[in-house]
Design an enzyme around this catalytic site. Structure first.
Site, mmCIF file in Angstrom:
data_model
loop_
_atom_site.group_PDB
_atom_site.id
_atom_site.type_symbol
_atom_site.label_atom_id
_atom_site.label_comp_id
_atom_site.label_asym_id
_atom_site.label_seq_id
_atom_site.Cartn_x
_atom_site.Cartn_y
_atom_site.Cartn_z
ATOM 1 C CE LYS A 11 -35.815 -22.174 -14.087
ATOM 2 N NZ LYS A 11 -34.906 -21.601 -15.123
ATOM 3 C CE1 TYR A 51 -31.415 -19.548 -11.390
ATOM 4 C CE2 TYR A 51 -33.481 -18.489 -10.802
ATOM 5 C CZ TYR A 51 -32.792 -19.553 -11.351
ATOM 6 O OH TYR A 51 -33.471 -20.630 -11.880
ATOM 7 C CG PHE A 59 -29.335 -14.343 -18.535
ATOM 8 C CD1 PHE A 59 -29.666 -14.990 -17.357
ATOM 9 C CD2 PHE A 59 -28.110 -14.648 -19.127
ATOM 10 C CE1 PHE A 59 -28.817 -15.914 -16.775
ATOM 11 C CE2 PHE A 59 -27.253 -15.581 -18.557
ATOM 12 C CZ PHE A 59 -27.606 -16.214 -17.365
ATOM 13 N NE ARG A 87 -27.698 -29.256 -14.758
ATOM 14 C CZ ARG A 87 -27.849 -27.943 -14.942
ATOM 15 N NH1 ARG A 87 -28.521 -27.207 -14.049
ATOM 16 N NH2 ARG A 87 -27.361 -27.351 -16.002
ATOM 17 C CB THR A 93 -29.715 -23.894 -20.385
ATOM 18 O OG1 THR A 93 -28.784 -24.459 -19.461
ATOM 19 C CG2 THR A 93 -30.305 -22.621 -19.807
ATOM 20 N NE ARG A 104 -34.178 -26.416 -18.299
ATOM 21 C CZ ARG A 104 -33.030 -26.108 -17.703
ATOM 22 N NH1 ARG A 104 -31.898 -26.669 -18.097
ATOM 23 N NH2 ARG A 104 -33.016 -25.257 -16.690
ATOM 24 C CG ASN A 114 -35.145 -22.871 -18.582
ATOM 25 O OD1 ASN A 114 -35.700 -22.568 -17.526
ATOM 26 N ND2 ASN A 114 -33.842 -22.851 -18.722
ATOM 27 C CG HIS A 117 -32.939 -24.342 -10.515
ATOM 28 N ND1 HIS A 117 -31.839 -23.677 -11.004
ATOM 29 C CD2 HIS A 117 -32.548 -24.923 -9.350
ATOM 30 C CE1 HIS A 117 -30.826 -23.847 -10.158
ATOM 31 N NE2 HIS A 117 -31.238 -24.596 -9.138
ATOM 32 C CD GLU A 128 -29.020 -24.306 -6.421
ATOM 33 O OE1 GLU A 128 -29.734 -25.259 -6.798
ATOM 34 O OE2 GLU A 128 -28.365 -23.598 -7.202
#
Ligand code: IDP
Length: 141
Positions: A11, A51, A59, A87, A93, A104, A114, A117, A128
Protein backbone atom coordinates in the site's frame (compact mmCIF):
# COMPACT_ATOMS: atom_id res chain seq x y z
CA UNK A 1 -0.94 -29.13 -0.25
CA UNK A 2 -2.55 -27.00 -2.91
CA UNK A 3 -0.56 -24.60 -5.05
CA UNK A 4 -2.56 -21.36 -4.93
CA UNK A 5 -2.30 -17.81 -6.18
CA UNK A 6 -3.12 -14.73 -4.15
CA UNK A 7 -3.25 -11.00 -4.81
CA UNK A 8 -0.99 -8.81 -2.71
CA UNK A 9 -0.70 -5.03 -2.66
CA UNK A 10 2.07 -3.03 -1.02
CA UNK A 11 0.00 0.00 0.00
CA UNK A 12 1.01 3.69 -0.40
CA UNK A 13 2.42 3.99 3.14
CA UNK A 14 4.89 1.13 2.65
CA UNK A 15 5.84 2.29 -0.86
CA UNK A 16 6.54 5.77 0.62
CA UNK A 17 8.71 4.17 3.33
CA UNK A 18 10.78 2.46 0.60
CA UNK A 19 10.25 -1.04 2.02
CA UNK A 20 8.95 -2.86 -1.09
CA UNK A 21 12.09 -5.01 -1.16
CA UNK A 22 11.89 -5.87 2.54
CA UNK A 23 8.26 -6.95 2.08
CA UNK A 24 9.12 -9.00 -1.03
CA UNK A 25 11.82 -10.72 1.05
CA UNK A 26 9.11 -11.88 3.49
CA UNK A 27 7.18 -13.47 0.60
CA UNK A 28 10.21 -15.14 -0.96
CA UNK A 29 11.63 -16.34 2.37
CA UNK A 30 8.28 -18.04 3.04
CA UNK A 31 8.40 -19.86 -0.30
CA UNK A 32 5.97 -17.62 -2.21
CA UNK A 33 6.96 -16.65 -5.76
CA UNK A 34 6.15 -13.31 -7.38
CA UNK A 35 4.52 -14.41 -10.67
CA UNK A 36 3.22 -10.97 -11.76
CA UNK A 37 3.92 -7.43 -10.58
CA UNK A 38 3.17 -3.82 -11.45
CA UNK A 39 3.57 -0.46 -9.78
CA UNK A 40 0.56 1.76 -10.28
CA UNK A 41 -1.12 4.95 -9.17
CA UNK A 42 -4.69 3.73 -8.68
CA UNK A 43 -7.53 5.91 -9.94
CA UNK A 44 -10.45 6.51 -7.56
CA UNK A 45 -12.63 4.27 -9.74
CA UNK A 46 -10.08 1.45 -9.59
CA UNK A 47 -9.75 1.69 -5.80
CA UNK A 48 -13.54 1.89 -5.32
CA UNK A 49 -14.05 -1.11 -7.61
CA UNK A 50 -11.38 -3.15 -5.86
CA UNK A 51 -12.88 -2.49 -2.41
CA UNK A 52 -16.54 -2.54 -3.59
CA UNK A 53 -17.35 -5.19 -0.94
CA UNK A 54 -16.67 -2.51 1.71
CA UNK A 55 -18.68 0.29 0.09
CA UNK A 56 -21.30 0.47 2.86
CA UNK A 57 -18.69 0.47 5.64
CA UNK A 58 -18.01 3.73 7.52
CA UNK A 59 -14.30 3.61 6.66
CA UNK A 60 -14.83 3.21 2.88
CA UNK A 61 -14.08 6.82 1.89
CA UNK A 62 -10.97 6.96 4.09
CA UNK A 63 -9.82 3.63 2.65
CA UNK A 64 -10.22 4.85 -0.95
CA UNK A 65 -8.59 8.22 -0.13
CA UNK A 66 -5.63 6.34 1.32
CA UNK A 67 -5.31 3.87 -1.56
CA UNK A 68 -5.09 6.73 -4.11
CA UNK A 69 -2.72 8.83 -1.96
CA UNK A 70 0.36 7.45 -3.74
CA UNK A 71 1.56 4.59 -5.90
CA UNK A 72 1.02 0.97 -4.89
CA UNK A 73 2.97 -2.15 -5.81
CA UNK A 74 0.64 -4.95 -6.90
CA UNK A 75 1.72 -8.58 -7.17
CA UNK A 76 0.34 -12.05 -7.67
CA UNK A 77 2.03 -14.56 -5.38
CA UNK A 78 2.08 -18.28 -6.02
CA UNK A 79 2.91 -21.20 -3.74
CA UNK A 80 1.60 -23.84 -1.36
CA UNK A 81 -1.36 -22.46 0.60
CA UNK A 82 -0.49 -19.00 -0.77
CA UNK A 83 -3.69 -17.31 0.44
CA UNK A 84 -3.37 -18.31 4.11
CA UNK A 85 0.42 -18.10 4.09
CA UNK A 86 0.27 -14.49 2.87
CA UNK A 87 -2.39 -13.62 5.50
CA UNK A 88 -0.10 -15.07 8.19
CA UNK A 89 2.87 -13.08 6.89
CA UNK A 90 0.73 -9.88 6.87
CA UNK A 91 -0.61 -10.12 10.44
CA UNK A 92 -3.84 -8.65 11.80
CA UNK A 93 -5.58 -5.72 10.04
CA UNK A 94 -4.82 -3.44 13.00
CA UNK A 95 -1.01 -3.38 13.39
CA UNK A 96 -1.43 -2.91 17.16
CA UNK A 97 -2.95 -6.40 17.21
CA UNK A 98 -0.55 -7.94 14.68
CA UNK A 99 1.83 -10.62 15.93
CA UNK A 100 5.49 -9.67 16.29
CA UNK A 101 7.47 -10.39 13.16
CA UNK A 102 4.54 -9.90 10.77
CA UNK A 103 4.66 -7.33 7.96
CA UNK A 104 2.03 -5.13 9.61
CA UNK A 105 3.68 -5.29 13.05
CA UNK A 106 7.00 -4.25 11.49
CA UNK A 107 5.96 -1.76 8.78
CA UNK A 108 2.39 -0.48 9.39
CA UNK A 109 1.43 2.69 11.26
CA UNK A 110 -2.31 2.34 11.80
CA UNK A 111 -5.41 0.40 10.77
CA UNK A 112 -5.77 2.76 7.77
CA UNK A 113 -2.11 2.83 6.76
CA UNK A 114 -1.48 -0.87 7.26
CA UNK A 115 1.21 -1.57 4.65
CA UNK A 116 -0.30 -4.48 2.71
CA UNK A 117 -3.41 -6.03 1.25
CA UNK A 118 -3.83 -9.77 0.78
CA UNK A 119 -6.75 -11.78 -0.59
CA UNK A 120 -8.76 -13.49 2.15
CA UNK A 121 -9.94 -16.60 0.23
CA UNK A 122 -9.02 -18.63 -2.84
CA UNK A 123 -12.23 -17.44 -4.53
CA UNK A 124 -11.52 -13.76 -3.86
CA UNK A 125 -7.88 -14.24 -4.87
CA UNK A 126 -8.95 -15.35 -8.36
CA UNK A 127 -11.23 -12.31 -8.70
CA UNK A 128 -8.59 -9.90 -7.35
CA UNK A 129 -5.73 -11.28 -9.48
CA UNK A 130 -7.95 -10.91 -12.57
CA UNK A 131 -8.85 -7.34 -11.48
CA UNK A 132 -5.26 -6.22 -11.99
CA UNK A 133 -3.60 -8.77 -14.30
CA UNK A 134 -4.44 -10.23 -17.70
CA UNK A 135 -3.70 -13.96 -17.97
CA UNK A 136 -0.84 -13.08 -20.33
CA UNK A 137 0.84 -11.00 -17.59
CA UNK A 138 1.15 -13.94 -15.17
CA UNK A 139 4.48 -15.75 -15.42
CA UNK A 140 3.80 -18.95 -13.51
CA UNK A 141 6.98 -21.02 -13.18
P1 IDP B 1 -7.70 -6.86 5.58
O1 IDP B 1 -6.96 -5.86 4.74
O2 IDP B 1 -6.90 -7.28 6.79
O3 IDP B 1 -8.23 -8.03 4.78
P2 IDP B 1 -10.45 -5.82 5.60
O4 IDP B 1 -11.41 -6.06 6.71
O5 IDP B 1 -10.68 -6.52 4.30
O6 IDP B 1 -8.97 -6.10 6.18
O7 IDP B 1 -10.45 -4.25 5.35
C1 IDP B 1 -9.82 -3.69 4.21
C2 IDP B 1 -9.00 -2.51 4.65
O8 IDP B 1 -9.88 -1.50 5.14
C3 IDP B 1 -8.03 -2.79 5.81
O9 IDP B 1 -6.80 -3.31 5.39
C4 IDP B 1 -7.88 -1.41 6.42
O10 IDP B 1 -6.91 -0.65 5.70
C5 IDP B 1 -9.25 -0.81 6.22
N1 IDP B 1 -10.05 -0.99 7.43
C6 IDP B 1 -10.66 -2.11 7.86
N2 IDP B 1 -11.32 -1.91 9.01
C7 IDP B 1 -11.13 -0.62 9.31
C8 IDP B 1 -11.58 0.20 10.38
O11 IDP B 1 -12.28 -0.23 11.30
N3 IDP B 1 -11.16 1.49 10.33
C9 IDP B 1 -10.39 1.99 9.34
N4 IDP B 1 -9.95 1.24 8.30
C10 IDP B 1 -10.32 -0.05 8.29
Amino acid sequence: MAIERTLSIVKPDAVAKNVIGKIYDRFESAGLKVVAAKMKQLSRAEAEGFYAVHKERPFFKDLVDFMVSGPVMIQALEGENAVLKNRELMGATDPKKAEAGTIRADFADSIDANAVHGSDSVENAAIEVAYFFAASEICSR
